[in-house]
Design an enzyme around this catalytic site. Sequence first.
Site, PDB file in Angstrom:
ATOM      1  N   CYS A  11       0.870  -1.185   0.000  1.00 39.70           N
ATOM      2  CA  CYS A  11       0.000   0.000   0.000  1.00 39.70           C
ATOM      3  C   CYS A  11       0.903   1.230   0.000  1.00 39.70           C
ATOM      4  O   CYS A  11       2.082   1.130  -0.368  1.00 39.70           O
ATOM      5  CB  CYS A  11      -0.978  -0.030   1.169  1.00 39.70           C
ATOM      6  SG  CYS A  11      -0.228  -0.010   2.802  1.00 39.70           S
ATOM      7  N   ASN A  14       2.212   1.633   4.329  1.00 44.88           N
ATOM      8  CA  ASN A  14       2.492   0.369   5.018  1.00 44.88           C
ATOM      9  C   ASN A  14       2.160   0.438   6.515  1.00 44.88           C
ATOM     10  O   ASN A  14       2.816  -0.197   7.345  1.00 44.88           O
ATOM     11  CB  ASN A  14       3.948  -0.075   4.793  1.00 44.88           C
ATOM     12  CG  ASN A  14       4.242  -1.514   5.217  1.00 44.88           C
ATOM     13  OD1 ASN A  14       5.345  -1.835   5.655  1.00 44.88           O
ATOM     14  ND2 ASN A  14       3.292  -2.407   5.080  1.00 44.88           N
ATOM     15  N   CYS A  16      -1.589   0.913   7.272  1.00 47.94           N
ATOM     16  CA  CYS A  16      -3.033   0.632   7.386  1.00 47.94           C
ATOM     17  C   CYS A  16      -3.411  -0.649   6.647  1.00 47.94           C
ATOM     18  O   CYS A  16      -3.603  -1.699   7.266  1.00 47.94           O
ATOM     19  CB  CYS A  16      -3.853   1.811   6.847  1.00 47.94           C
ATOM     20  SG  CYS A  16      -3.580   3.357   7.729  1.00 47.94           S
ATOM     21  N   ARG A  17      -3.536  -0.577   5.315  1.00 45.09           N
ATOM     22  CA  ARG A  17      -4.090  -1.698   4.558  1.00 45.09           C
ATOM     23  C   ARG A  17      -3.162  -2.899   4.449  1.00 45.09           C
ATOM     24  O   ARG A  17      -3.573  -4.039   4.730  1.00 45.09           O
ATOM     25  CB  ARG A  17      -4.481  -1.225   3.147  1.00 45.09           C
ATOM     26  CG  ARG A  17      -5.601  -0.226   3.129  1.00 45.09           C
ATOM     27  CD  ARG A  17      -5.698   0.482   1.790  1.00 45.09           C
ATOM     28  NE  ARG A  17      -4.591   1.413   1.586  1.00 45.09           N
ATOM     29  CZ  ARG A  17      -4.417   2.152   0.509  1.00 45.09           C
ATOM     30  NH1 ARG A  17      -5.276   2.037  -0.481  1.00 45.09           N
ATOM     31  NH2 ARG A  17      -3.397   2.979   0.427  1.00 45.09           N
ATOM     32  N   SER A  18      -1.924  -2.681   3.988  1.00 42.72           N
ATOM     33  CA  SER A  18      -1.084  -3.853   3.706  1.00 42.72           C
ATOM     34  C   SER A  18      -0.645  -4.613   4.957  1.00 42.72           C
ATOM     35  O   SER A  18      -0.614  -5.849   4.924  1.00 42.72           O
ATOM     36  CB  SER A  18       0.107  -3.498   2.808  1.00 42.72           C
ATOM     37  OG  SER A  18       0.979  -2.597   3.413  1.00 42.72           O
ATOM     38  N   ASP A 127      -8.237   3.671   0.651  1.00 42.55           N
ATOM     39  CA  ASP A 127      -7.331   4.082   1.723  1.00 42.55           C
ATOM     40  C   ASP A 127      -8.161   4.573   2.924  1.00 42.55           C
ATOM     41  O   ASP A 127      -8.880   5.567   2.805  1.00 42.55           O
ATOM     42  CB  ASP A 127      -6.441   5.210   1.181  1.00 42.55           C
ATOM     43  CG  ASP A 127      -5.410   5.651   2.192  1.00 42.55           C
ATOM     44  OD1 ASP A 127      -5.458   5.186   3.340  1.00 42.55           O
ATOM     45  OD2 ASP A 127      -4.565   6.478   1.818  1.00 42.55           O
TER      46      ASP A 127
HETATM   47  P1  4NP Z   1      -1.876   2.853   3.867  1.00 38.30           P
HETATM   48  O1  4NP Z   1      -2.558   4.205   4.377  1.00 38.30           O
HETATM   49  O2  4NP Z   1      -1.272   3.166   2.531  1.00 38.30           O
HETATM   50  O3  4NP Z   1      -3.007   1.898   3.784  1.00 38.30           O
HETATM   51  O4  4NP Z   1      -0.837   2.483   4.912  1.00 38.30           O
HETATM   52  C1  4NP Z   1      -1.877   5.428   4.471  1.00 38.30           C
HETATM   53  C2  4NP Z   1      -1.050   5.666   5.522  1.00 38.30           C
HETATM   54  C3  4NP Z   1      -0.421   6.895   5.650  1.00 38.30           C
HETATM   55  C4  4NP Z   1      -0.635   7.868   4.704  1.00 38.30           C
HETATM   56  C5  4NP Z   1      -1.487   7.626   3.625  1.00 38.30           C
HETATM   57  C6  4NP Z   1      -2.104   6.394   3.508  1.00 38.30           C
HETATM   58  N1  4NP Z   1      -0.030   9.128   4.833  1.00 38.30           N
HETATM   59  O5  4NP Z   1      -0.326  10.020   4.004  1.00 38.30           O
HETATM   60  O6  4NP Z   1       0.761   9.332   5.762  1.00 38.30           O
END
Ligand code: 4NP
Length: 157
Positions: A11, A14, A16-18, A127
């Site tokens: 993702c 790294n 939240c989702r992955s 997201d």
């Molecule tokens: P992820 O979510 O890609 O599912 O881990 C996010 C985590 C952090 C951010 C964006 C999406 N960020 O902008 O910091």
Amino acid sequence: MKTNNNILFVCLGNICRSPMAEAMMRTYLSDYKQLKDIAVDSAGLQQFHAGDAPDPRTMEVLRRNQISTSHQARVISANDFSHFKYIFTMDNNIHNEVLRRKPSDSICEVKLFRDFDPKPADHQVADPYYGTITDFENCFSILERCCLSFIEFLKTQ
Ligand code: 4NP
């Protein structure tokens, strides 16, 4: 050379989702003796959160489902394209960027993970970072369907 079924989830951050998908897939695979040697990991495209534990909302949703994780965020590397057979991406932007970074000699399969969703409303895992705990719960439900569906596919291999 590529005899493994190792799986990497990717993702953006790294956190939240992955890492949620990684912890779920590892837990579900542990129910199947014949699939227990598969390595499962996750990585992000950006390094804002490198070294961080998953987002507290990811941790909470996993905890409610009795799934544990000790993942620390990291950025995808060139080695990942040879170590993992499957690289599962969470949305179209991530998918395109992973394909752009894929070395030309890599034979790994880069797929949108939601292509395994038996009830696809969308091809992406949205997201949840700027959302609420409900968005993280929805993310869990989508990932659960996709993990179980992919495991059914693996069992036929
Ligand atoms: P992820 O979510 O890609 O599912 O881990 C996010 C985590 C952090 C951010 C964006 C999406 N960020 O902008 O910091």
